[in-house]
Design an enzyme around this catalytic site. Structure first.
Site, PDB file in Angstrom:
ATOM      1  N   TYR A 146       0.826  -1.210   0.000  1.00 10.27           N
ATOM      2  CA  TYR A 146       0.000   0.000   0.000  1.00 10.27           C
ATOM      3  C   TYR A 146       0.860   1.259   0.000  1.00 10.27           C
ATOM      4  CZ  TYR A 146       0.821  -0.155   5.074  1.00 10.27           C
ATOM      5  OH  TYR A 146       1.406  -0.216   6.318  1.00 10.27           O
ATOM      6  N   ARG A 156       4.671   0.726   0.949  1.00 13.64           N
ATOM      7  CA  ARG A 156       5.173  -0.267   1.901  1.00 13.64           C
ATOM      8  C   ARG A 156       5.167  -1.645   1.261  1.00 13.64           C
ATOM      9  NH1 ARG A 156       5.550  -0.492   7.032  1.00 13.64           N
ATOM     10  NH2 ARG A 156       7.403  -1.550   6.341  1.00 13.64           N
TER      11      ARG A 156
END
Lengths: 236, 189
Positions: A146, A156
């Site tokens: 995300y 991430r």
């Protein structure tokens, strides 16, 4: 009057090099202490820690795919391994808490504004206790990557958060587990705050065909090592 | 014996709230316990801004000075039914937290001498890559505090005083400042 108490062995220093004031991870700027930490020799206060007995979680939620009426979307996985101390001894009967995003890379948390769909059949929180051999296993789905606002086009790598107490206040560990060969590793400052590449490898689970359940779920192993003690008394 | 390298820590991140809070994590003892004390405060960052997404964990001995843990293998003082010594709360808007507990009794230090009554604190938050550890001490224990090895290890009496909670209303205030002039002394355990 307390009875006399002889000194007990301390836990060995946690020498994993973590750059706690790691500029590329912007949130550290105002959230890392500026003064050096004071070294605290381990007293009974640090050598003890929360114990999970009957009064602790009775309903253990090790299967994150069965917490709702339907099944969550995504790639079903079995995620397990062993928790040991630095001397290789199993850490028994210790609570493991995990939390994660869903397959689309969205947390159920109200603060997560990533415009990816929530999954009505996935909360993303699980708990279990290790067995007598230090082993644990969760069934869940593989979380998605995300975006976040740390830097331009920041994403991430897919990860599962882990929280463990181990045997003492001194062995408390909160960490994140990653999946093999993630192309997002190089640009992730949280992962790279662990400066030693070999130590970073210890945050990555490995695919395990043995744990894989045919026609059902891929298996991943994630072994966890908590701090070991200075010379400990013989156990047997 | 082979020594295994430890698994490194990572930040707790901002999204732990639906997973970690415990149903009664803010009550180490029942609020109607005759010895109950409310410890509360604000957690702030280096700009003096409240941190609304932190988690605080407390670990302590019971009021007699005994830990509910096998490592505390003393026969005296006794344990009490139902006391775990563990608390866990998240900060709210405004960086505020509060927890209801009892002042622990004195527990032995390294040399067997009693330490001043204290509560261990672990602070977790987004931006904190390895959780921070500190201790809460009590304002009515001036003599014990003055002799406490952990407080003295800080090496600066003025800074040590930051670990002594302050009477405030019906409770004790223990603010945590990660940086700044009043930076809370943190320990490496």
């Amino acid at each position: 009057m307390a009875t006399t108490h002889s000194a007990k062995p301390a836990y060995r220093p946690d020498d994993t090099e973590v750059d706690v004031d790691y500029a590329p991870y912007r949130s550290t700027d105002l959230r890392a202490p500026k003064r050096p930490l004071t070294i605290l020799p381990h007293t009974l206060s640090e050598l003890t820690g929360p114990v999970y007995g009957d009064e602790w979680p009775t309903e253990l939620e090790a299967d994150l795919t069965r917490q709702h009426d339907g099944e969550p979307l995504g790639e079903r996985i079995k995620l397990g391994g062993r928790v040991r101390d630095g001397d290789g001894r199993p850490v028994r009967n210790t609570l493991i808490e995990i939390w994660q995003a869903n397959a689309s890379g969205r947390y159920i948390h109200a603060g997560d504004q990533h415009p990816a769909p929530l999954d009505p059949n996935f909360t993303g929180a699980g708990r279990c206790l290790t067995d007598d051999d230090g082993r644990y296993e969760f069934t869940t789905i593989k979380p998605g990557a995300y975006p976040w606002l740390n830097h331009a086009n920041a994403w991430r790598p897919a990860h599962v958060h882990f929280s463990l107490f181990g045997t003492a206040f001194a062995t408390r560990l909160v960490t994140q587990m990653y999946f093999p060969a993630d192309p997002l590793f190089d640009q992730d400052p949280i992962f790279n705050s662990v400066r030693d590449p070999a130590a970073r490898e210890r945050l990555i689970c490995r695919f395990d065909l043995e744990r894989t359940e045919p026609e059902w779920a891929l298996g991943y192993d994630f072994d966890i090592v908590l701090r070991g003690r200075e010379s400990t008394p013989m156990e047997e | 014996m082979t020594t295994l390298p430890t698994t490194p820590p990572q930040t707790i991140g901002p999204f732990f709230h639906y997973a970690l809070p415990l149903p009664d994590g803010g009550h180490v003892v029942a609020p109607d316990d005759p010895d109950a004390v409310r410890i509360f405060g604000t957690v702030r960052d280096g700009a003096g801004e409240p941190i609304p997404d932190a988690m605080i964990e407390l670990w302590q001995a019971n009021r007699a000075g005994r830990y509910a843990h096998p490592e505390d293998d003393r026969v005296e003082p006794p344990l009490e039914e139902g006391f775990t010594g563990f608390g866990r709360v998240e900060t709210a808007d405004g960086g505020y937290y509060e927890i209801v507990t009892v002042k622990p009794g004195r527990v032995p230090g390294i040399d067997g001498e009693p330490q001043a009554p204290h509560i261990e604190v672990a602070l977790h938050a987004r931006g904190v890559l390895r959780h921070l550890v500190t201790r809460v001490y009590f304002p009515d224990e001036a003599e014990a505090n003055a002799a406490d090895p952990a407080l003295n290890a800080i090496g600066d009496a003025e800074r040590s005083r930051l670990l002594v909670a302050r009477p405030d209303g019906d409770g004790l205030r223990f603010d945590i400042n990660i940086q700044g002039e009043s930076e809370t002394p943190f320990f490496a355990v």
